[in-house]
Write an enzyme that holds these catalytic residues in place. Sequence first.
Site, PDB file in Angstrom:
ATOM      1  NE  ARG A  22      -0.464  10.620  -0.531  1.00 55.56           N
ATOM      2  CZ  ARG A  22       0.305   9.860   0.209  1.00 55.56           C
ATOM      3  NH1 ARG A  22       1.596  10.011   0.170  1.00 55.56           N
ATOM      4  NH2 ARG A  22      -0.209   8.952   1.009  1.00 55.56           N
ATOM      5  CG  ASP A  43      -4.173  13.178   3.719  1.00 51.48           C
ATOM      6  OD1 ASP A  43      -3.606  12.221   4.266  1.00 51.48           O
ATOM      7  OD2 ASP A  43      -4.447  13.204   2.511  1.00 51.48           O
ATOM      8  CB  VAL A  70     -11.722   8.886   6.602  1.00 52.87           C
ATOM      9  CG1 VAL A  70     -11.398  10.200   5.926  1.00 52.87           C
ATOM     10  CG2 VAL A  70     -10.959   7.724   5.972  1.00 52.87           C
ATOM     11  CE1 TYR A 165      -9.164   1.618  -4.487  1.00 51.76           C
ATOM     12  CE2 TYR A 165      -9.634   0.859  -6.715  1.00 51.76           C
ATOM     13  CZ  TYR A 165      -9.417   1.892  -5.829  1.00 51.76           C
ATOM     14  OH  TYR A 165      -9.444   3.196  -6.266  1.00 51.76           O
ATOM     15  CB  THR A 202      -2.381   9.731  -7.955  1.00 53.61           C
ATOM     16  OG1 THR A 202      -3.000   8.430  -7.857  1.00 53.61           O
ATOM     17  CG2 THR A 202      -3.347  10.710  -8.589  1.00 53.61           C
TER      18      THR A 202
HETATM   19  N1  NAD Z   1      -5.506   7.190  -8.916  1.00 55.66           N
HETATM   20  C1  NAD Z   1      -6.399   6.449  -9.528  1.00 55.66           C
HETATM   21  O1  NAD Z   1      -6.118   5.855 -10.586  1.00 55.66           O
HETATM   22  C2  NAD Z   1      -7.790   6.338  -8.964  1.00 55.66           C
HETATM   23  C3  NAD Z   1      -8.783   5.817  -9.806  1.00 55.66           C
HETATM   24  C4  NAD Z   1     -10.079   5.700  -9.319  1.00 55.66           C
HETATM   25  C5  NAD Z   1     -10.381   6.095  -8.031  1.00 55.66           C
HETATM   26  N2  NAD Z   1      -9.395   6.592  -7.239  1.00 55.66           N
HETATM   27  C6  NAD Z   1      -9.779   7.000  -5.878  1.00 55.66           C
HETATM   28  O2  NAD Z   1      -9.530   8.396  -5.729  1.00 55.66           O
HETATM   29  C7  NAD Z   1      -9.210   8.671  -4.361  1.00 55.66           C
HETATM   30  C8  NAD Z   1      -7.874   9.406  -4.293  1.00 55.66           C
HETATM   31  O3  NAD Z   1      -6.893   8.569  -4.892  1.00 55.66           O
HETATM   32  P1  NAD Z   1      -5.417   9.054  -5.253  1.00 55.66           P
HETATM   33  O4  NAD Z   1      -5.051   8.373  -6.493  1.00 55.66           O
HETATM   34  O5  NAD Z   1      -5.307  10.519  -5.145  1.00 55.66           O
HETATM   35  O6  NAD Z   1      -4.636   8.330  -4.047  1.00 55.66           O
HETATM   36  P2  NAD Z   1      -3.327   8.775  -3.247  1.00 55.66           P
HETATM   37  O7  NAD Z   1      -2.821   7.542  -2.587  1.00 55.66           O
HETATM   38  O8  NAD Z   1      -2.417   9.551  -4.125  1.00 55.66           O
HETATM   39  O9  NAD Z   1      -3.926   9.781  -2.142  1.00 55.66           O
HETATM   40  C9  NAD Z   1      -4.856   9.300  -1.184  1.00 55.66           C
HETATM   41  C10 NAD Z   1      -4.824  10.207   0.019  1.00 55.66           C
HETATM   42  O10 NAD Z   1      -5.711   9.636   1.006  1.00 55.66           O
HETATM   43  C11 NAD Z   1      -5.068   9.734   2.275  1.00 55.66           C
HETATM   44  N3  NAD Z   1      -5.565   8.732   3.216  1.00 55.66           N
HETATM   45  C12 NAD Z   1      -5.337   7.393   3.201  1.00 55.66           C
HETATM   46  N4  NAD Z   1      -5.895   6.808   4.277  1.00 55.66           N
HETATM   47  C13 NAD Z   1      -6.497   7.822   4.984  1.00 55.66           C
HETATM   48  C14 NAD Z   1      -7.251   7.849   6.198  1.00 55.66           C
HETATM   49  N5  NAD Z   1      -7.484   6.739   6.937  1.00 55.66           N
HETATM   50  N6  NAD Z   1      -7.739   9.042   6.611  1.00 55.66           N
HETATM   51  C15 NAD Z   1      -7.492  10.172   5.897  1.00 55.66           C
HETATM   52  N7  NAD Z   1      -6.778  10.204   4.759  1.00 55.66           N
HETATM   53  C16 NAD Z   1      -6.293   9.038   4.320  1.00 55.66           C
HETATM   54  C17 NAD Z   1      -3.576   9.534   1.970  1.00 55.66           C
HETATM   55  O11 NAD Z   1      -2.752  10.019   3.016  1.00 55.66           O
HETATM   56  C18 NAD Z   1      -3.420  10.291   0.658  1.00 55.66           C
HETATM   57  O12 NAD Z   1      -3.029  11.631   0.860  1.00 55.66           O
HETATM   58  C19 NAD Z   1      -9.207   7.315  -3.639  1.00 55.66           C
HETATM   59  O13 NAD Z   1     -10.454   7.104  -3.019  1.00 55.66           O
HETATM   60  C20 NAD Z   1      -9.006   6.336  -4.775  1.00 55.66           C
HETATM   61  O14 NAD Z   1      -9.489   5.057  -4.464  1.00 55.66           O
HETATM   62  C21 NAD Z   1      -8.111   6.728  -7.678  1.00 55.66           C
END
Ligand code: NAD
Length: 271
Positions: A22, A43, A70, A165, A202
Amino acid sequence: MYDYSKAFRIDGKVALISGAARGIGAEIASALAQAGASVLVTDVVEGLAKEQVARLRKAGGKAEFIRHDVTIEADWAAAVAAAVQLFGGLDIVVNNAGIETAALISQCEVEDFRRVLDVNVTGVFLGVKHAIRTMAPGGAAGKGGSIVNMSSVAGIIGTTAHVAYHTSKGGVRLLTKAAAIECAQLGTGIRVNSIHPGIVGTDMGDNFIKHFVDLGLAPDLDSATAAIKGLHPMGFGKTDDVASAVLYLASNASKWVNGSELVIDGGLTAA
Ligand SMILES: NC(=O)c1ccc[n+]([C@@H]2O[C@H](COP(=O)([O-])OP(=O)(O)OC[C@H]3O[C@@H](n4cnc5c(N)ncnc54)[C@H](O)[C@@H]3O)[C@@H](O)[C@H]2O)c1
């Protein structure tokens, strides 16, 4: 003449994207598949990931799913092996999976701090390690490639109530640079870069805002949203803004880009 129309394509390449069920990871899988790559969606969440694979295939892409935590090294070994077995190689690894936790530093439980570092830093370290083993000369794929690590603006600046974080995303930023130098100096043909998005809509992005209300740092969701949106001169980002940046770093168009930190935040950190 340099062919720019081909430089941004990744036809025939094989990509592994962690946390791709997602959010940003799912969009990265769409971007890389549309640009010509075979994608291995990984995932810990199976249902949504399989739905994403079905969508990619329906759109004409080549996609498979493997369950993959991971933080577990054996899962990484199995995931990179699956990419090679299913698609015949591995050229692009996107270390996208991540989690967050919100607490004031004085209230942050050490178990929560450790869990965020385990997923966000150790998970990326293992991804980089197994990507190099597979993609460097002599590895099962062996043709070099591109590793993209998902950091955040949180790896560059701090905010209240997200100490774990910020620590983790700062770690990803320098882990990336260490890997970039090592890969270049050893002649692996592997480039390693980090991406630093601002807030993107998200589950994680929405929760980041909600936590300010939960912790009593904002009176309600509307005012928390307005305050955090106000930090972004161009408003919040979309998942495709981040996926486009990953596509650039994955493609040959960025062939001289290594160890860089690509900020995608509509100007948040420019001020
Ligand atoms: N959404 C934001 O505003 C934002 C901003 C900057 C950076 N990020 C980074 O982008 C990346 C994706 O974020 P997102 O917003 O899509 O988050 P999200 O929570 O919507 O999705 C994260 C996904 O990672 C998976 N996940 C979590 N732990 C896991 C593990 N141990 N092994 C495998 N998969 C695992 C979850 O099941 C999920 O599907 C992350 O690294 C996040 O820190 C997000």
